[in-house]
Design a protein around this motif. Structure first.
Motif, short mmCIF file in Angstrom:
data_model
loop_
_atom_site.label_atom_id
_atom_site.label_comp_id
_atom_site.label_asym_id
_atom_site.label_seq_id
_atom_site.Cartn_x
_atom_site.Cartn_y
_atom_site.Cartn_z
N GLU A 100 28.11 88.35 60.90
CA GLU A 100 28.73 88.23 59.58
C GLU A 100 30.07 87.52 59.66
N SER A 101 30.86 87.83 60.67
CA SER A 101 32.18 87.21 60.78
C SER A 101 32.06 85.69 60.96
N ASP A 102 31.06 85.25 61.71
CA ASP A 102 30.86 83.81 61.92
C ASP A 102 30.39 83.14 60.62
N ALA A 103 29.50 83.83 59.90
CA ALA A 103 28.99 83.27 58.64
C ALA A 103 30.11 83.14 57.62
N LEU A 104 30.95 84.17 57.51
CA LEU A 104 32.06 84.12 56.55
C LEU A 104 33.07 83.05 56.94
N SER A 105 33.30 82.91 58.23
CA SER A 105 34.23 81.87 58.70
C SER A 105 33.70 80.48 58.36
N LEU A 106 32.39 80.29 58.48
CA LEU A 106 31.78 79.01 58.16
C LEU A 106 31.88 78.70 56.67
N LEU A 107 31.62 79.69 55.83
CA LEU A 107 31.73 79.50 54.39
C LEU A 107 33.17 79.20 53.98
N GLU A 108 34.11 79.90 54.56
CA GLU A 108 35.52 79.64 54.26
C GLU A 108 35.93 78.26 54.73
N THR A 119 23.77 73.75 57.80
CA THR A 119 24.06 73.82 59.23
C THR A 119 24.75 75.14 59.53
N SER A 120 24.71 75.54 60.78
CA SER A 120 25.43 76.74 61.21
C SER A 120 26.63 76.37 62.08
N GLN A 121 26.94 75.05 62.15
CA GLN A 121 28.01 74.57 63.01
C GLN A 121 29.10 73.90 62.18
N LYS A 122 30.33 74.31 62.36
CA LYS A 122 31.45 73.73 61.62
C LYS A 122 31.58 72.24 61.89
N GLU A 123 31.42 71.84 63.16
CA GLU A 123 31.61 70.43 63.49
C GLU A 123 30.56 69.55 62.83
#
Length: 286
Positions: free
Chosen positions: A24-32, A268-272
């Motif tokens: 969840e923390s990774d998903a929220l970070s990606l959305l933000e 995507t699931s990757q910020k880059e």
């Protein structure tokens, strides 16, 4: 020509059963992070990660809800024992209110019928959606992954106000050009998802593509098979190089120059990856 919209598709952040599970923390970070890039439209559905995608969106954007556009879907009623297709008035309203709770909002901007099965009479669906629209629970409605016959049926329905169509469309898979596009009038929005053919229109190797999940492979090779895909990709690589473009740029430019395409949905699931494709989208949109 209307300005093209970039929509972040959240099917991957939902995780299982379609993609690797995401914390969840990774998903929220990606959305933000997407929000920090000034992306303001997000596509989701209850079946993306079995509710998780909607839940994450609700947690990430509750405080800025009025600044973003949420696109969600209905049709599949999901329970602990499985899912079944339900487009009765009661089923649609139940699915909508469950999505509203997960998304922590009191309205959904765009509500789409997801993977519709054979429907004998769309009138009751249209009546229900018009009522939900009148009550302010949804802003607009349409269909996602439909067919010529079904879309024609809906468009002929009395009081139909279909304004959005979403489907799989990209440089390689152009099958809907002869079926769906002729039915889209100037006032309707067409959202193209998988603009890079689920990684097939990037520098990802064929070997890596073949490691994808079965659903992805079926989508990629449903028309011409692996051999045809490899042939077409090589051809487009040559044409892109002659134009001084990468394959990604060539694929995005194809959609951006297409007058039928209103919006591009990229997941995507990757910020880059998100940063790279959104930057290319902005560059090519100029």
């Amino acid at each position: 020509m209307r300005k093209k919209e970039f929509i972040y598709g959240t099917w991957q952040i939902g995780g299982l059963p379609s993609f690797r599970d995401m914390r969840e923390s990774d998903a929220l970070s990606l959305l933000e992070y997407a929000y920090s890039l000034w992306i303001r439209s997000f596509d989701t559905a209850p079946i993306y990660g079995l509710w998780k995608s909607e839940i994450f969106l609700g947690k990430a954007f509750e405080s800025v809800r009025k600044e973003i556009r949420i696109i969600s879907k209905f049709g599949f009623s999901i329970e602990n024992t499985g899912s079944h297709f339900d487009v009765t008035p009661q089923g649609i309203e139940s699915q909508l209110h469950a999505s509203l709770d997960r998304l922590k909002t009191d309205y959904i901007d765009t509500y789409l019928l997801h993977f519709p099965e054979r429907i004998e009479s769309p009138e009751s669906i249209i009546d229900t959606l018009n009522t939900l629209k009148w009550k302010g629970y949804i802003g607009e409605y349409g269909l996602c992954n439909t067919s010529w016959a079904l879309l024609s049926h809906f468009l002929r329905a009395e009081n139909a106000k279909i304004s959005v169509i979403q489907d799989f469309y990209n440089l390689i898979d152009r099958s809907i050009e002869k079926s769906i596009f002729p039915l889209i009038d100037e006032g309707m929005e067409f959202m193209a998802y998988s603009p890079l053919y689920r990684g097939g229109l990037t520098d990802t190797s064929i070997a890596e593509i073949l490691k994808k999940d079965e659903w992805a492979l079926n989508m990629l090779f449903r028309n011409q098979g692996l051999r045809g895909f490899v042939r077409d990709r090589k051809l487009y690589e040559i044409v892109a190089e002659r134009q001084g473009l990468s394959l990604k740029e060539f694929a995005l430019e194809f959609l951006l120059k297409n007058p039928q395409v209103s919006s591009i949905i990229y997941g995507t699931s990757q910020k880059e990856h998100l940063s790279e494709i959104y930057s290319l989208f902005l560059k090519l949109s100029q």
